[in-house]
Enzyme design. Structure first.
Site, PDB file in Angstrom:
ATOM      1  N   SER A  70       0.857  -1.186   0.000  1.00  0.00           N
ATOM      2  CA  SER A  70       0.000   0.000   0.000  1.00  0.00           C
ATOM      3  C   SER A  70       0.887   1.228   0.000  1.00  0.00           C
ATOM      4  O   SER A  70       2.032   1.184   0.473  1.00  0.00           O
ATOM      5  CB  SER A  70      -0.884   0.005   1.258  1.00  0.00           C
ATOM      6  N   TYR A 118      -2.608  -1.789  10.352  1.00  0.00           N
ATOM      7  CA  TYR A 118      -2.654  -2.022   8.903  1.00  0.00           C
ATOM      8  C   TYR A 118      -1.424  -1.415   8.233  1.00  0.00           C
ATOM      9  O   TYR A 118      -0.729  -2.080   7.451  1.00  0.00           O
ATOM     10  CB  TYR A 118      -3.925  -1.420   8.309  1.00  0.00           C
TER      11      TYR A 118
END
Length: 258
Positions: A136, A149
């Site tokens: 990400s 996360y």
């Protein structure tokens, strides 16, 4: 990465980025196996013509069983895309979040590491193979609202680099896909319809173009993720400004759910 004639296992392939990639790869005459834990999503994937397998990426025995069955049922398996992931807010001022932390680390980090470990002896024997991790932009400039996360994605980036180095003399290509904020249901319907997120079809189109034109690519970076990916390049002071402005903006936009 060869664009056709592969046998590819995609975890978390029942929706979002995973399913969109599966559909594009299937069009190119690749056999795609979708693995996930949602029976509803697996049923829908089967209706689209995909082979499906059940796996719980938080369970080591389930991951091992998936790998062994995939190799047994599909001896030509030569690619895996580690797409399964969860992303949840964690407000540490409101108290500890051990359940979120555990599930996120197991699914996003330890799960892909274990699946790679079990599949690797088989992949190394193939004439041509690949492992694709999905990180990400938040691996490079974290979203403070989702600390676990963001941390797992940074860890997977690091793991991918080490894996690539260790496999450099094999026929296994190691690729990192780095999505920006994309319109998927990762964090619910709000994200799927958020006009500030990159439309999924535009993201997948750019990803496929990169794969087709850069067969030896190490990092798949669509233009929209460059600001995060290279945020540190301007130095610590400018990075700190970027980080604070980014998180202030995201907090203001999501204050209702915070």
């Amino acid at each position: 990465m060869n664009m056709t004639g592969n046998t590819i296992l995609i975890t978390g392939g029942g929706s979002g980025i995973g399913l969109a990639l599966a559909l594009e790869l299937k069009k190119l005459n690749n056999e795609v196996i979708i693995a996930g834990r949602s029976q509803g999503k697996l049923t829908e994937a089967a209706h689209l013509g995909f082979k499906t397998m059940t796996v719980d990426m938080t369970d080591a025995k389930s991951i091992e069983a998936l790998a062994k069955k995939a190799i047994a049922d599909f001896p030509s398996l030569n690619g895996v895309i580690h797409n399964a992931g969860i992303m949840k807010n964690e407000n540490m001022l409101k108290g500890p979040t051990p359940e979120i932390r555990h599930e996120t680390v197991m699914t996003n980090l330890l799960g892909p590491m274990q699946l790679t470990e079990v599949l690797l002896p088989h992949l190394i024997k193939q004439k041509s193979a690949f492992i694709m991790t999905v990180t990400s932009g938040l691996a490079y400039a974290p979203l403070a609202m989702t600390p676990t996360y963001s941390a797992t994605k940074a860890a997977i980036h690091s793991y991918t680099q080490s894996l690539r180095y260790q496999l450099k003399d094999t026929a296994v290509q190691v690729i990192e896909l780095v999505p920006p904020y994309v319109q998927t249901s990762l964090m619910g319907q709000r994200q799927a319809s958020d006009p500030n997120a990159m439309p999924l079809n535009e993201f997948i189109s750019e990803v496929m173009q990169i794969l087709k034109t850069e067969p030896d690519v190490k990092e798949i970076l669509v233009k929209r993720v460059h600001m995060q990916r290279f945020a540190t390049d301007a130095g610590p002071e400018k990075y700190n400004d970027f980080f604070n402005q980014f998180n202030d903006r995201m907090l203001a936009a999501r204050k209702v759910e915070w």
